[in-house]
Design an enzyme around this catalytic site. Sequence first.
Site, PDB file in Angstrom:
ATOM      1  N   GLY B 320       0.842  -1.190   0.000  1.00 14.39           N
ATOM      2  CA  GLY B 320       0.000   0.000   0.000  1.00 14.39           C
ATOM      3  C   GLY B 320       0.874   1.235   0.000  1.00 14.39           C
ATOM      4  N   SER B 321       0.400   2.254   0.694  1.00 15.07           N
ATOM      5  CA  SER B 321       1.050   3.552   0.591  1.00 15.07           C
ATOM      6  C   SER B 321       2.426   3.631   1.234  1.00 15.07           C
ATOM      7  CB  SER B 321       0.150   4.626   1.197  1.00 15.07           C
ATOM      8  OG  SER B 321      -1.049   4.675   0.451  1.00 15.07           O
TER       9      SER B 321
END
Lengths: 385, 630
Positions: B320-321
Site C-alpha cells: 500500500g502507501s
Amino acid sequence: MSLGGHTRNAEKATLGSKLLDVNWGLVLLLASVAAIGFAMLYSAANGSVSPWASRQMIRFGVGLVAMLVIALVDIRVWLRQAYAIYAVALVLLIAVEVMGVTGMGARRWVDLGAFQLQPSEVMKIALVLALARYFHGIGHEEIGRPLLLIPPLVMVAAPVFLVLRQPDLGTALLIAAVAAVLFFQAGVRWWKFALVALATVIVVPFAWRFGLHDYQRDRVLTFLVPESDPLGAGYHILQSKIALGSGGVFGRGFMQGTQSHLSFLPEQQTDFIFTMLAEELGLLGCLVLVGLYLAILAYGFAISLRARNQFGRLVAIGVTTTFILYVFINIAMVTGLIPVVGVPLPLVSYGGTAMVTLLVGFGLLIGVFVHRDVPIPRRPDQLGA
Amino acid sequence: MAERRDGERQKTFTRRAALLGLGQLSLFGALAGRMYYLQVVEADEYRMLAEENRINIRLLPPPRGRILDRFGRELARNRPNFRVLLDPDEAEDLPLTLDRVSGLLSLDQATLARIEREMDRRRRFVPVTLVENLSWKDFAKINVNLPALPGVRTDVGELRHYPQGERMAHVVGYVAAVSEAELTGDPLLTLPDFRIGKNGTEKIFDLALRGKAGNSRVEVNAFGREIRELRRQEGEPGRDVVLTVDDALQRRLHGRLAAESAAAVVLDAHTGEVLAMTSTPSFDPGAFNRGLSTKAWNALRGNPRHPLINKTIAGQYPPGSVFKMVVALAALESGLITDGQSFFCNGKLKLGNHTFHCWRHRYGGHGHIAMREAIAQSCDVYFYEVAKRIGIDRIAEMARRFGLGEALGVELTGEKRGHVPSKAWKLATRGKPWLQGETLITGIGQGYMLVTPLQIAAMTARLATGNRIVPRLLREVVGEGEGSAGEAPSLGLSAAHLAIVREGMDLVVNGSRGTARKASLAGDVRMAGKTGTAQVRRISKAERLRGGKQAEGTPWELRDHGLFVAYAPAEAPRYALSLIIEHGGSGAKAALVAKELMEEVLRRDPLRRRAIGRLAARGVPEREKGGGSG
C-alpha cells in the site's frame, strides 16, 4: 586258556586284592578332568565355589564312591541283573511319558520324591548292559542269523522311540549310536550295517518332514547358516564361536573370559562350559583337556581288549563309546560342527545326572578290569547263582 | 569249546575295536582341527567380534546451549526432567511394584493405561518410562522408597524450557523429537530422547546450541546392561546464543498486539539489530517439546489467524502507501521529477478506459500537490502521475535497493521474499505484456507488490539512514566471538533526495494534514512515518461512493490490512518500526497503535530513558478513532 600263570581266579579274590586291582590310573584321569571342571565352574560363578563348584565336588565325591562300589561288585551280578536293570529303565522312560516333569518344552524328568531322575540317562547304561548280556550269549556263528538280531533291535528301538517322544533327539541319536557300536563289536556282519545305512538315507527325508518338531528343524537349519539370524536361534552358536575363537592359543587367562562372564554365552556352566574353557585357557587348555579324554579313551579300549569275556568287552567298549560320543558331540556342538543338541561335557559340565551316569559307567568299566579274567559261560543259567 | 569260540569272538572284537578306535581318534582329529581353525586361523576375527560384543559406546548428550536476549535474559533454557523408569526384568513382583509407585504418585487411569501399553511394546531389557516431569517433591518420594521398589530407577533428563512462552515463540522457535528425514549421521540424533531445533533460532543455530557428544566406553553384558565404565570422553556443551531482541520490549509489543492478528518489527535503524519482533496470535513453544496432541495441533493449524506462522517474515502483504517513499525516491533519482513539481489531483486519473481513484476522490481530491505533501497526505493521483512518467523498471529497481522482493537473510526459518513485479516477470509467468495501468497501481503499492513486515522495517531503516541496513537477530554465539557489525554500506542515494522524502514522512505524523497526524508522539521526540492500507479485495462501487471507507459491518476477514512504518527520533533516527494489523481497517488506525509502540521503544532507550521517563506516568493513551488513508 589255562587257569594257571598270571591268570588269577577273581572268584576267590578278596575285597582288598580287588581294591589293589582297581585301575587307579584311570581314576586319577577322571579326577583330573573333574578338577578342570571344578575350576571352570569356579570361574563361571565369577570366582566363587557356590553355587556350582561346591555342589559339583560333592556329587563327584559321592559318584566316585559309587563307582568304586560298582567296580568291586562281581561282574556276573551285573550280567545277571542286566535285563532287570534294562526293564526298570524302560519302565521309568514310560513313566516320563505318562507323568514326567516338563521343563524347557520337553518332558525328560521323572520325580521320585527325593530327587528328580532323567531316565534316558539310566537307559544309556542299562542298554549297554542289556545288549552286552544278549551278545555275550550269542556265539560267533549264531551272530549271522538275522532272526537272532530281532530281540536286540527291539531292545534298542523301544528306548529310542520313547526318548524321541520326549522329545530329545540328541539323546536318542546317542543311544542309537552306542547300540550300533555294540552290534558292530559283537560281530554283526558289515552288509547289515550297509543295509541299515541305506534304509536311513531313504527314511530321513520323511522323518524330516513328519517326525521332527519345529524346534528341532530350526536347530538343524540354523546350524547350517548360523550367521543368518545372529539374534535369533543362531545366537548361541555364533556367540560360542566368538568366545572360543577369541581365546586364541593361550587364552585370556583363568577367570578373564569376557564373553562367558558377560553372559554372552548361554549356560556357560553346563553345555557351553568348553567354550568358556577355550576362551580362558586357549587352544593349549583345550588340547590338555582333549588329551585327558583321549587317555581315558585309550584306557577304555585297553580294558575292553584285555577282558577275557564277551560281556566285559562289550560293556567296556559301550561305556567308553558313550563317554567319547558325549565328548565329541559337546565339543563339536560348541565349535559349530554339529547342531546344538544339548549334551553336557562329561565330568566338566555342571549337572548331577550326567555325572552319576558316567561314574556308574566307569564303575562298570573298572569292574570289567578288576574281573577281566573271570570266565563267564555263554548261558547265564550256567552261572553259579 | 566255549573258550575256542570265545577266541573267535575276541579276534573279531579286537579287529573291529581297532577300526572303532581309529574312527573315534579321527573324530578327535576333527575336533582338534576345528579348534585350530577357530583359535588360531580365525582368532583375530573372533577377538574383534568379542570386543564388539563386550564394549558399548554410550553417547553422552551435551547440555543444549541457552538462548539469551540482548541483556542476558534466558529465552530458552534446560530444565531438569525428573523421571521414573522401570526395568521389568528386575522387578520381583511387577504388579506390586507398579501398585506402590502408583500409590506414591497417585497416578491416574490414563497414565496407568499408557504404562501398560508401553510394557507390551517394549523390547527386552529396555526400561519403561513410568512418569516424567515430576515435581522435586514427588521425585524425592520415589527416591526415598527405592529399596521397596525393585526394578524402579530414577533419572534426571533434560527438558527444554521457554520461560517467555508465547511471546518469543516465533523468534526462539522450538525443539522437538528428531524425524527420520533429519538424520544427518550425527549419532546424537539417534538418541531416543534427543531434541532438535525445529523452528526459529533454535533451528538456525541448532549446531552451535547442540554441542558435541561425549562418549563413554562401557563394558556391557549380553543384555546390554552396563558392568563398568572403561573410558570416558566428555563432550562439548552446546554454546549459548545471544540474540539482539530485548525481552522487556517484546513483552510490551506482544501484550499490545495480543488481541489482534498482527505483526510488528522494531529495528535498530543503524545496525539492523532486531530489538523486537512479534507476530500474533502465537503459540506455546514448550508444547512441541512435550509432544502435542493431534487435537491441539489441528486447532493450531486450523486457526484462521495462523498462530504458527511468523507473520513478520512469512506474512506477505501488498505494501500500500508505505511504498510511496520508494516511488518518490525512484522519481527523484531518475531526474524526471523534482520535489517542487506539482500535479493536480481531482480525485481520479483516467487512463484509457480505466479510472484510477485517489482515496480522497469523494472530497474532490487534493488539488495541486507536490512531493512532500503528496507523501504526507498520501495522494494517490500524484503517485499515479509519477509512476506513469518514470515507469515500472525504475520503481522495481529502487524497490530492490530497499530490500524488497528478496530474502534479507535474518536468522530465522521460513523467511519469504515478497514480490517486486517487472515486465519480464509478467511476461514469463502470465504470458501477457505489462500494462501501464499496472505501473500506476504499483506506484501506490498495490497490484503485484508483496512485502513482509520485516522488509518494510528494513526499508524504513534504509530510508532513515541512507545505508543498506540488513536486519539481524544474532548478537553473539558465546565462545565464537561477536558477529561483525561493520558500518552498513551506503545505498548510494542523494542525501538531498533522501531528505525530501524524510520531510514528507515527518509531515505524515507531524504535519497538520498528515494521514497520521493523530499519532504524533507525546513529549519532545518526533516520529516520522507512513501509513498504508492494503486492500484485501477490490473496493466496490458502492463503497467508493461512500468515500472509499469500508462499512462498519464489513466482516473481519474482508477488512483492509492496516500498515504503518516509522522511525524516530525524526531528526536523528535511532529506531525503525513496522507494523501491520491484519484486517485492521486502515493505516491511520495502525498508526495509532504504532505510536504507542514507538513510545514504548523510546521509553526503553538507554540514553533517553530519563528524558522520556515522564511518559510512563501518563499511562496508556486513549484510543482514538482514526480516519481512512490511502
